[in-house]
Enzyme design. Structure first.
Site, PDB file in Angstrom:
ATOM      1  N   ASP A  42      19.664   4.684  24.378  1.00 58.71           N
ATOM      2  CA  ASP A  42      20.103   3.496  23.636  1.00 58.71           C
ATOM      3  C   ASP A  42      20.074   2.238  24.495  1.00 58.71           C
ATOM      4  OD1 ASP A  42      20.394   5.296  21.613  1.00 58.71           O
ATOM      5  OD2 ASP A  42      22.298   4.484  20.916  1.00 58.71           O
ATOM      6  N   ASP A  57      29.208   6.642  22.011  1.00 58.90           N
ATOM      7  CA  ASP A  57      28.099   7.006  21.118  1.00 58.90           C
ATOM      8  C   ASP A  57      26.749   6.729  21.782  1.00 58.90           C
ATOM      9  OD1 ASP A  57      29.297   4.331  20.630  1.00 58.90           O
ATOM     10  OD2 ASP A  57      27.471   4.024  19.463  1.00 58.90           O
ATOM     11  N   ASN A  58      26.766   6.088  22.933  1.00 61.83           N
ATOM     12  CA  ASN A  58      25.515   5.848  23.659  1.00 61.83           C
ATOM     13  C   ASN A  58      25.392   6.740  24.890  1.00 61.83           C
ATOM     14  OD1 ASN A  58      24.773   3.880  21.825  1.00 61.83           O
ATOM     15  ND2 ASN A  58      25.594   2.196  23.043  1.00 61.83           N
ATOM     16  N   GLY A  88      22.099   4.677  12.393  1.00 63.04           N
ATOM     17  CA  GLY A  88      22.096   3.599  11.409  1.00 63.04           C
ATOM     18  C   GLY A  88      20.717   2.999  11.210  1.00 63.04           C
ATOM     19  N   ARG A  96      24.896  13.046  21.303  1.00 58.15           N
ATOM     20  CA  ARG A  96      25.735  12.147  22.096  1.00 58.15           C
ATOM     21  C   ARG A  96      27.155  12.674  22.205  1.00 58.15           C
ATOM     22  NH1 ARG A  96      23.054   7.200  20.550  1.00 58.15           N
ATOM     23  NH2 ARG A  96      21.030   7.910  19.788  1.00 58.15           N
ATOM     24  N   ASP A 115      21.021  -3.641   8.859  1.00 61.36           N
ATOM     25  CA  ASP A 115      19.849  -3.651   7.985  1.00 61.36           C
ATOM     26  C   ASP A 115      18.896  -2.491   8.277  1.00 61.36           C
ATOM     27  OD1 ASP A 115      18.842  -4.401  10.432  1.00 61.36           O
ATOM     28  OD2 ASP A 115      18.316  -6.446   9.823  1.00 61.36           O
ATOM     29  N   GLY A 164      26.701   6.692  13.516  1.00 68.15           N
ATOM     30  CA  GLY A 164      25.581   7.553  13.119  1.00 68.15           C
ATOM     31  C   GLY A 164      24.267   6.840  13.345  1.00 68.15           C
ATOM     32  N   LYS A 176      13.002   4.519  15.752  1.00 66.70           N
ATOM     33  CA  LYS A 176      14.167   3.624  15.763  1.00 66.70           C
ATOM     34  C   LYS A 176      13.766   2.288  15.152  1.00 66.70           C
ATOM     35  CE  LYS A 176      17.480   1.396  18.893  1.00 66.70           C
ATOM     36  NZ  LYS A 176      18.006   1.414  20.265  1.00 66.70           N
ATOM     37  N   ARG A 190      10.775   7.148  20.054  1.00 66.64           N
ATOM     38  CA  ARG A 190      11.336   7.631  21.310  1.00 66.64           C
ATOM     39  C   ARG A 190      11.461   9.147  21.316  1.00 66.64           C
ATOM     40  NH1 ARG A 190      17.500   5.101  21.158  1.00 66.64           N
ATOM     41  NH2 ARG A 190      18.151   6.154  19.264  1.00 66.64           N
TER      42      ARG A 190
HETATM   43  P1  AMP Z   1      24.153   0.433  19.386  1.00 64.95           P
HETATM   44  O1  AMP Z   1      25.228  -0.329  20.055  1.00 64.95           O
HETATM   45  O2  AMP Z   1      22.848  -0.282  19.261  1.00 64.95           O
HETATM   46  O3  AMP Z   1      23.982   1.781  19.983  1.00 64.95           O
HETATM   47  O4  AMP Z   1      24.612   0.627  17.871  1.00 64.95           O
HETATM   48  C1  AMP Z   1      25.882   1.106  17.479  1.00 64.95           C
HETATM   49  C2  AMP Z   1      25.836   1.663  16.073  1.00 64.95           C
HETATM   50  O5  AMP Z   1      25.403   0.678  15.152  1.00 64.95           O
HETATM   51  C3  AMP Z   1      24.890   2.829  15.907  1.00 64.95           C
HETATM   52  O6  AMP Z   1      25.447   3.726  15.003  1.00 64.95           O
HETATM   53  C4  AMP Z   1      23.647   2.184  15.352  1.00 64.95           C
HETATM   54  O7  AMP Z   1      22.866   3.069  14.619  1.00 64.95           O
HETATM   55  C5  AMP Z   1      24.222   1.093  14.484  1.00 64.95           C
HETATM   56  N1  AMP Z   1      23.319  -0.057  14.346  1.00 64.95           N
HETATM   57  C6  AMP Z   1      23.001  -0.971  15.282  1.00 64.95           C
HETATM   58  N2  AMP Z   1      22.158  -1.890  14.800  1.00 64.95           N
HETATM   59  C7  AMP Z   1      21.937  -1.559  13.503  1.00 64.95           C
HETATM   60  C8  AMP Z   1      21.152  -2.121  12.448  1.00 64.95           C
HETATM   61  N3  AMP Z   1      20.433  -3.232  12.621  1.00 64.95           N
HETATM   62  N4  AMP Z   1      21.162  -1.500  11.265  1.00 64.95           N
HETATM   63  C9  AMP Z   1      21.897  -0.386  11.061  1.00 64.95           C
HETATM   64  N5  AMP Z   1      22.656   0.180  12.003  1.00 64.95           N
HETATM   65  C10 AMP Z   1      22.689  -0.391  13.209  1.00 64.95           C
HETATM   66 MG    MG Z   2      23.698   3.445  20.056  1.00 67.40          MG
END
Ligand code: AMP
Ligand code: MG
Length: 498
Positions: A275, A265-266, A101, A192, A134, A99, A122, A185
């Site tokens: 992403d 998810d990307n 995050g 997705r 975080d 989700g 973001k 963004r």
């Molecule tokens: P990403 O590979 O950056 O697309 O991230 C994969 C998942 O991890 C997504 O659901 C992001 O929202 C979550 N995510 C990545 N970095 C963080 C972070 N620092 N805090 C919270 N969620 C994160």
């Molecule tokens: Mg992502």
């Protein structure tokens, strides 16, 4: 600034007409949420071009109120921020619920010429989907996302855009202590493949259908028409997404672009590059290049991207199966990717070669040049630009100089010059000079801008942005960005950490 509302955040009016298309899906798709404040924010980079696209007065990108909004300290009047839930396959393994995050969808706005566009922050803090994270993004990765979004757009590669980056000295801990930033963004939708996988995995067919209908109604209306005459709108959606994805990945391949984290998810349902993480535009050409230092198996190596995209589409097909019904129909909808991708790639490579028509031997010419570049690890952007300049009238020597194996290079160049002799020189040169960029967002260019930004000098980000937004121009300002990478470039390590 306007008075704080009962929610405790100021609600300045940016003059945008807000809606929230995504929110119409219903509460099962998201959590309404406010951003977490970011202390003492400052501007890091701004894209006036994106402001114009949104119909946002550019002066907001210099104003204290704009700074508060785009760092999550104030909410634009009319916005309805939310974090959405999705799931996905990460590195080939089902990861369950993910989700937004660390992203918040502020809502969508009616734009003067680009239809309804969604705006996301973001790095705006914790959400119910933050898991162990975080909710923050660090300055370095935010600058990279900002620059690459705009670079890709200027290269004609479908992508989310980036309006601005704001930063703060608030510490964020990754391998070391870094500082926080927020990227704003923009895209027609951030839905997705993982959104579909989420509801499908839960067996929530009603939500899955609502999501698919939403995507069809807003972005793929032709799928409904197709269904009226010959069957299933959801199979037609799968095919349409496959075709867009094929087009996008063909453009990545031709540009020498590695995404780095092609998890489901990307993957955008609109075939947009989204992403940005450990992405890279290749320097020396290596088909097996892995840009992500966390990708030990090379799952997302440059030459695997087309197959991975297909694998991801297969996951989407599986997620849509309850709506499509017949497995054969889902498989049939995926089938066109296998021809659409190579056809799109060939078309992109022809443009790079200045070929305005298609001839039977073109495939061999394309394979030949890629083999040659790979054998010598020849600098990919420089080769193409020098070849373009040669076709435009410059000497051949700068091209030949790139190859240690001159005989092999001469053999290919001879077949190229024979092929191109059938095309009016001016036409071929024009095509090449607007296809093969002079300036590419190489890792070391981003790194230089980031190092400067860490010292609170953001001029490097802005200068690089300007060059990347006009990547085919050979201006005095862009000259410093067009050379070979320095030796230290190969030691830059970019991982998933962002
Ligand atoms: P990403 O590979 O950056 O697309 O991230 C994969 C998942 O991890 C997504 O659901 C992001 O929202 C979550 N995510 C990545 N970095 C963080 C972070 N620092 N805090 C919270 N969620 C994160
Ligand atoms: Mg992502």
């Amino acid at each position: 600034m306007n008075q704080p509302t009962h929610e405790g955040l100021a609600r300045p009016d940016l003059g945008l007409r807000w809606r929230n298309r995504f929110a119409t899906l219903g509460s099962g798709f998201f959590t309404p949420l406010r951003p977490q404040p970011l202390p003492d924010p400052y501007w890091v980079g701004t894209s006036p071009a994106v402001a114009r696209e949104l119909g946002l007065d550019e002066s907001w990108l210099q104003s204290p109120v704009g700074l508060e909004v785009f760092s999550g300290n104030a909410l634009p009047a009319g916005s309805q921020p939310l974090a959405s839930v999705y799931s996905g396959h990460q590195f080939g393994v089902w990861a369950g619920q993910l989700g937004d995050g660390r992203a918040l969808l502020l809502g969508s706005v009616d734009t003067p010429g680009a239809g309804e566009l969604e705006i996301q922050l973001k790095g705006s803090g914790l959400t119910p989907y933050s898991r162990m994270g975080d909710g923050r993004a660090v300055l370095r990765s935010s600058i990279r996302e900002f620059l690459c979004s705009e670079a890709m757009h200027a290269l004609g590669i479908p992508t989310s855009r980036a309006l601005c980056v704001t930063g703060s000295d608030a510490p964020v801990y990754r391998e070391t202590a870094e500082t926080a930033a927020v990227v704003t963004r923009v895209a027609p939708s951030f839905i997705r493949f993982g959104h579909f996988e989420h509801f499908s995995a839960r067996g929530d067919e009603e939500a899955l259908r609502a999501l698919a209908d939403h995507v069809i109604d807003h972005f793929y209306p032709q799928c409904r028409e197709a269904a009226a005459s010959e069957g299933n709108a959801y199979a037609s959606l799968l095919e349409a997404v496959s075709r867009r994805t094929a087009d996008m990945v063909a453009r990545w391949q031709a540009a020498g672009f590695c995404h780095g984290v092609m998890n489901t998810d990307n993957m955008s349902i609109l075939g947009l590059t989204i992403d940005y993480g450990p992405f890279q535009f290749m320097d020396g050409f290596d088909p097996a290049h892995i840009c992500n230092h966390s990708d030990h198996q090379g799952r997302y190596a440059w030459n695997r991207q087309p197959n991975i995209a297909y694998w991801n589409l297969f996951c989407l097909g599986q997620a849509l199966l309850p709506l499509i019904g017949e497995q054969e129909q889902a498989l049939a909808a995926l089938e066109p990717y296998k021809t659409a991708f190579p056809r799109a790639l060939e078309a992109r490579m022809r443009e790079k070669l200045g070929l305005t028509d298609a001839q039977p031997g073109d495939r061999e010419l394309i394979d030949g040049v890629l083999r040659l570049l790979a054998a010598g690890r020849v600098d990919y952007p420089i080769f193409w630009r020098r070849l373009s300049r040669h076709v435009a009238g410059d000497s051949l020597e700068p091209v030949r100089d790139l190859f240690a194996d001159r005989d092999a290079a001469d053999a290919w160049l001879l077949s190229f010059s024979e092929r191109i002799s059938h095309i009016p020189r001016g036409l071929a040169a024009d095509l090449m000079l607007k296809t093969n960029p002079h300036v590419v967002l190489r890792n070391h260019l981003g790194e230089q801008a980031i190092r400067q930004a860490k010292l609170r000098d953001f001029s490097g980000v802005q200068h690089l942005l300007q060059a990347l937004q006009a990547p085919f121009d050979e201006s005095p300002q862009s000259a410093g960005f067009a050379g070979f990478p320095p030796d230290w470039a190969s030691s830059i390590e970019i991982s998933c950490s962002s």
